[in-house]
Scaffold this motif. Structure first.
Motif, mmCIF file in Angstrom:
data_model
loop_
_atom_site.group_PDB
_atom_site.id
_atom_site.type_symbol
_atom_site.label_atom_id
_atom_site.label_comp_id
_atom_site.label_asym_id
_atom_site.label_seq_id
_atom_site.Cartn_x
_atom_site.Cartn_y
_atom_site.Cartn_z
ATOM 1 N N ALA A 448 0.827 -1.207 0.000
ATOM 2 C CA ALA A 448 0.000 0.000 0.000
ATOM 3 C C ALA A 448 0.854 1.245 0.000
ATOM 4 C CB ALA A 448 -0.918 -0.012 1.216
ATOM 5 N N ALA A 449 1.952 1.219 0.730
ATOM 6 C CA ALA A 449 2.841 2.376 0.759
ATOM 7 C C ALA A 449 3.469 2.619 -0.609
ATOM 8 C CB ALA A 449 3.929 2.169 1.814
ATOM 9 N N ILE A 450 3.833 1.532 -1.318
ATOM 10 C CA ILE A 450 4.403 1.685 -2.660
ATOM 11 C C ILE A 450 3.371 2.319 -3.594
ATOM 12 C CG2 ILE A 450 5.256 0.419 -4.665
ATOM 13 C CD1 ILE A 450 7.297 0.655 -2.442
ATOM 14 N N SER A 451 2.137 1.851 -3.534
ATOM 15 C CA SER A 451 1.079 2.427 -4.376
ATOM 16 C C SER A 451 0.882 3.904 -4.059
ATOM 17 C CB SER A 451 -0.226 1.655 -4.152
ATOM 18 O OG SER A 451 -0.068 0.292 -4.490
ATOM 19 N N PHE A 452 0.910 4.258 -2.807
ATOM 20 C CA PHE A 452 0.715 5.658 -2.423
ATOM 21 C C PHE A 452 1.855 6.520 -2.938
ATOM 22 C CE2 PHE A 452 1.605 9.051 0.662
ATOM 23 C CZ PHE A 452 0.442 9.785 0.528
ATOM 24 N N LEU A 453 3.111 6.038 -2.785
ATOM 25 C CA LEU A 453 4.256 6.819 -3.237
ATOM 26 C C LEU A 453 4.215 7.046 -4.746
ATOM 27 C CD1 LEU A 453 7.159 5.313 -1.066
ATOM 28 C CD2 LEU A 453 6.083 7.550 -0.823
ATOM 29 N N ILE A 454 3.869 5.982 -5.497
ATOM 30 C CA ILE A 454 3.814 6.150 -6.966
ATOM 31 C C ILE A 454 2.699 7.105 -7.352
ATOM 32 C CG2 ILE A 454 3.427 4.923 -9.142
ATOM 33 C CD1 ILE A 454 4.734 2.466 -7.889
ATOM 34 N N SER A 455 1.566 7.019 -6.636
ATOM 35 C CA SER A 455 0.468 7.945 -6.949
ATOM 36 C C SER A 455 0.834 9.386 -6.658
ATOM 37 C CB SER A 455 -0.789 7.543 -6.162
ATOM 38 O OG SER A 455 -0.570 7.753 -4.772
ATOM 39 N N GLN A 456 1.712 9.578 -5.696
ATOM 40 C CA GLN A 456 2.159 10.934 -5.415
ATOM 41 C C GLN A 456 3.215 11.403 -6.389
ATOM 42 O OE1 GLN A 456 0.801 12.962 -3.007
ATOM 43 N NE2 GLN A 456 -0.674 11.285 -2.806
ATOM 44 N N ILE A 457 4.033 10.456 -6.877
ATOM 45 C CA ILE A 457 5.050 10.824 -7.861
ATOM 46 C C ILE A 457 4.415 11.100 -9.229
ATOM 47 C CG2 ILE A 457 7.093 9.990 -9.089
ATOM 48 C CD1 ILE A 457 7.798 8.420 -6.547
ATOM 49 N N ARG A 458 3.443 10.285 -9.583
ATOM 50 C CA ARG A 458 2.747 10.433 -10.863
ATOM 51 C C ARG A 458 1.261 10.664 -10.585
ATOM 52 N NH1 ARG A 458 4.296 5.519 -14.674
ATOM 53 N NH2 ARG A 458 3.144 6.875 -16.145
ATOM 54 N N PRO A 459 0.926 11.882 -10.173
ATOM 55 C CA PRO A 459 -0.471 12.134 -9.807
ATOM 56 C C PRO A 459 -1.399 12.163 -11.029
ATOM 57 C CG PRO A 459 0.790 14.161 -9.765
ATOM 58 C CD PRO A 459 1.780 13.084 -10.059
ATOM 59 N N THR A 460 -2.674 11.871 -10.822
ATOM 60 C CA THR A 460 -3.726 11.933 -11.854
ATOM 61 C C THR A 460 -4.893 12.726 -11.294
ATOM 62 O OG1 THR A 460 -4.693 9.865 -11.058
ATOM 63 C CG2 THR A 460 -3.078 9.707 -12.840
ATOM 64 N N PHE A 461 -5.720 13.235 -12.204
ATOM 65 C CA PHE A 461 -6.889 14.023 -11.807
ATOM 66 C C PHE A 461 -8.128 13.159 -12.005
ATOM 67 C CE2 PHE A 461 -3.650 16.945 -13.425
ATOM 68 C CZ PHE A 461 -3.464 17.729 -12.316
ATOM 69 N N SER A 462 -8.754 12.865 -10.916
ATOM 70 C CA SER A 462 -9.915 11.972 -10.979
ATOM 71 C C SER A 462 -11.215 12.700 -11.281
ATOM 72 C CB SER A 462 -10.069 11.204 -9.665
ATOM 73 O OG SER A 462 -10.191 12.131 -8.591
ATOM 74 N N ASP A 463 -11.264 14.020 -11.065
ATOM 75 C CA ASP A 463 -12.465 14.788 -11.375
ATOM 76 C C ASP A 463 -12.068 16.227 -11.678
ATOM 77 O OD1 ASP A 463 -11.881 15.879 -8.904
ATOM 78 O OD2 ASP A 463 -13.393 14.685 -7.852
ATOM 79 N N THR A 464 -13.052 17.018 -12.118
ATOM 80 C CA THR A 464 -12.789 18.398 -12.534
ATOM 81 C C THR A 464 -12.441 19.289 -11.346
ATOM 82 O OG1 THR A 464 -15.163 18.874 -12.360
ATOM 83 C CG2 THR A 464 -14.326 18.191 -14.533
ATOM 84 N N GLN A 465 -12.942 18.981 -10.196
ATOM 85 C CA GLN A 465 -12.666 19.807 -9.019
ATOM 86 C C GLN A 465 -11.195 19.753 -8.638
ATOM 87 O OE1 GLN A 465 -15.138 18.930 -5.670
ATOM 88 N NE2 GLN A 465 -14.294 20.576 -4.397
ATOM 89 N N VAL A 466 -10.615 18.557 -8.696
ATOM 90 C CA VAL A 466 -9.195 18.411 -8.387
ATOM 91 C C VAL A 466 -8.364 19.157 -9.408
ATOM 92 C CG1 VAL A 466 -7.310 16.761 -8.137
ATOM 93 C CG2 VAL A 466 -9.589 16.198 -7.265
ATOM 94 N N LEU A 467 -8.760 19.068 -10.707
ATOM 95 C CA LEU A 467 -8.021 19.769 -11.748
ATOM 96 C C LEU A 467 -8.100 21.273 -11.544
ATOM 97 C CD1 LEU A 467 -6.488 19.698 -14.448
ATOM 98 C CD2 LEU A 467 -8.703 19.680 -15.630
ATOM 99 N N ARG A 468 -9.287 21.781 -11.163
ATOM 100 C CA ARG A 468 -9.450 23.211 -10.948
ATOM 101 C C ARG A 468 -8.643 23.681 -9.727
ATOM 102 N NH1 ARG A 468 -14.471 23.239 -11.417
ATOM 103 N NH2 ARG A 468 -15.005 22.888 -9.210
ATOM 104 N N GLU A 469 -8.564 22.872 -8.639
ATOM 105 C CA GLU A 469 -7.810 23.240 -7.460
ATOM 106 C C GLU A 469 -6.312 23.245 -7.720
ATOM 107 O OE1 GLU A 469 -8.980 20.525 -4.484
ATOM 108 O OE2 GLU A 469 -10.933 21.449 -4.084
#
Length: 522
Positions: A448-469
């Protein structure tokens, strides 16, 4: 709260995108952790229980006579300080743990390992019950170390008590010798003081004043006796002048002249003769005082003869008067009494002179009396302080000696081995039943920690609100993707495979745990 849940949802969706990386890491680490737990060497713990009995029937009986050490506190300190580097080195030699040590580094590592593995525990609610334990990969070696530790525990307790007693007695003996020397010096100073002031002070100022009073009383008594003797002599003289006069023959011989009494001179001659007798008892005939006294006697006797001759010439008649005077017994008795009175007066004069000299000497010495008293008080104070300290040290030495003998007779603390050390049949560590599930959980958490670290290194936008922020730009809209049946089927299959991988990893660790449990029960 809504923002927190939304952020958590964003994080989980990011981790879900990289779930396969986490699953791969968990499968890589999981088997390694399981193998490590399984291959950990078994560690055996050998222990022994020792009871220290600090109660002795002699303690209340010897209370106040012998030193009563705080044995409970001594044993408590001993249990806390037993695991020290010198004791660990001694323990290593006693248990033959250094047979395989080849260099200094290995020896230091062995000392650190033994120190870490040794343990002394106190039973709950029983301050005098101690458990000595040691953990090692070799069961026989663990027992040998604990047995040596028990011996050291008992010997250290007895040895420390003997060492402390010897040290205390040695210190007291040194202090006693020092105070003996101080007492000798103080006694010598007192002796010199008394010899120096022997004529002034006996044992204190009170004796001096008593001596002055006595001398004054003696002087007054001597003066009174002198006045009485002079009055008695004068009375005899007056009586003698009332009797017949002394008449001498015309041609008297020396012997005749010697028998004639001249009261004024006879008293002095008699006193000088008595003084001469006293001088002859102390000195020889050639002593100057003896020679001087004899010359005075001869001079007075010559003066007496001249006086008699002068009276003979002045007498009006001759022999018949002489015979009549000599035949008068009253006259002869008065002459004898007058001679004795003159001698008594001369003796009292000498006594009065002596007492006056004594009183003058005492009065002259009385001016130094305050200084002498101050010196005597200081000497007494120093001597009394040293004497009290000396007596107290001697009493403490006897008390310490009695305490040592009491400890040697019955033992102030009795060490009883309740449970001797034995060779353990089952390992005490590691606890694989607890470590194996822990290793599985650690593998999952690592994934789980590996998945979290990769998600932080290569972030994605799951919805428009996150992209706008993140961008700070206005988002006009979003385009939804419609999945066809094949894509939905692939997504469903991927979820099943992922959950199956996680379940397989959990099942692996569960199977290992069950197998270890069965192996322990067998």
């Amino acid at each position: 709260m809504e923002d927190i849940l939304r952020q958590l949802s964003v994080i989980l969706r990011g981790m879900w995108l990289y779930r396969w990386w986490g699953l791969a890491a968990a499968w890589i680490v999981g088997p390694i952790a399981a193998a490590t737990v399984y291959l950990l060497p078994d560690r055996y713990e050998s222990s022994a229980r020792v009871y220290v009995d600090t109660q002795s029937i002699l303690k209340p009986l010897m209370s106040g006579l012998a030193v009563q050490p705080n044995v409970d506190q001594q044993i408590n300190i001993l249990s806390r300080t037993l695991i020290s580097r010198p004791n660990v080195e001694k323990l290593i030699r006693m248990a033959d743990l250094d047979l395989t040590v080849k260099n200094k580094e290995e020896r230091e590592a062995l000392i650190a390992s033994v120190t870490k593995s040794l343990e002394i525990r106190v039973a709950a609610g029983r301050d005098n019950l101690y458990t000595l334990a040691y953990t090692d990969t070799d069961a026989e070696r663990a027992k040998r170390v604990v047995q040596s530790l028990v011996s050291m525990f008992v010997e250290s307790g007895l040895g420390d008590k003997r060492k402390d007693s010897d040290t205390a007695r040695k210190f007291i003996e040194e202090q006693i010798k020092a105070y003996e020397q101080k007492l000798e010096e103080a006694e010598n100073r007192l002796k010199e003081y008394k010899l120096r002031n022997l004529n002034t002070v006996g044992t204190g100022g009170r004796d001096y004043f008593s001596k002055m009073n006595d001398a004054g009383e003696q002087l007054n008594q001597a003066k009174l006796a002198l006045r009485e003797a002079e009055n008695s002599r004068d009375a005899l003289k007056r009586q003698l002048t009332g009797e017949e006069p002394v008449l001498l023959p015309e041609n008297p011989s020396s012997a005749t002249l010697a028998t004639v009494s001249v009261p004024e001179l006879d008293g002095r001659i008699e006193a000088l003769k008595k003084s001469l007798d006293g001088l002859l008892q102390r000195f020889t005939d050639q002593h100057p005082d003896v020679v001087g006294a004899r010359k005075q006697i001869e001079s007075l006797e010559a003066q007496k003869i001249q006086e008699i001759k002068a009276r003979r010439k002045a007498a009006p008649s001759g022999g018949s008067a002489m015979g009549s005077a000599n035949a008068n017994p009253v006259f002869q008795q008065l002459k004898m009494s007058l001679a004795e009175a003159e001698a008594n007066v001369a003796s009292l004069h000498a006594r009065v002179a002596e007492y006056e000299s004594r009183v003058q000497s005492l009065n002259a010495s009385s001016r130094m009396l305050p200084q002498i008293e101050a010196e005597f008080t200081q000497l007494n104070r120093d001597y009394d302080v040293n004497k009290r300290n000396y007596d107290a040290l001697v009493a403490r030495r006897e008390s310490a000696t009695m305490a040592v003998e009491m400890g040697a007779t019955s033992g102030v603390a009795d060490f009883r081995l309740i449970d001797p050390p034995t060779v353990p049949s089952k390992p005490a560590a590691p606890n694989r039943l607890l470590l194996m599930p822990g290793a599985g959980l650690a593998a999952l958490l690592l994934g789980a920690a590996i998945s979290f670290l990769i998600s932080q290194i290569r972030p994605t936008f799951s919805d428009t609100q996150v992209l706008r922020e993140v961008t700070g730009l206005a988002v006009l809209g979003s385009v939804s993707m419609l999945a066809d049946p094949d894509r939905l089927r692939n997504l469903r299959r991927g979820k099943i495979v992922f959950l199956g991988g996680v379940g397989a990893l959990v099942g692996l660790f569960s199977a290992m745990t069950v197998w270890l449990m069965l192996a322990r029960m067998a």
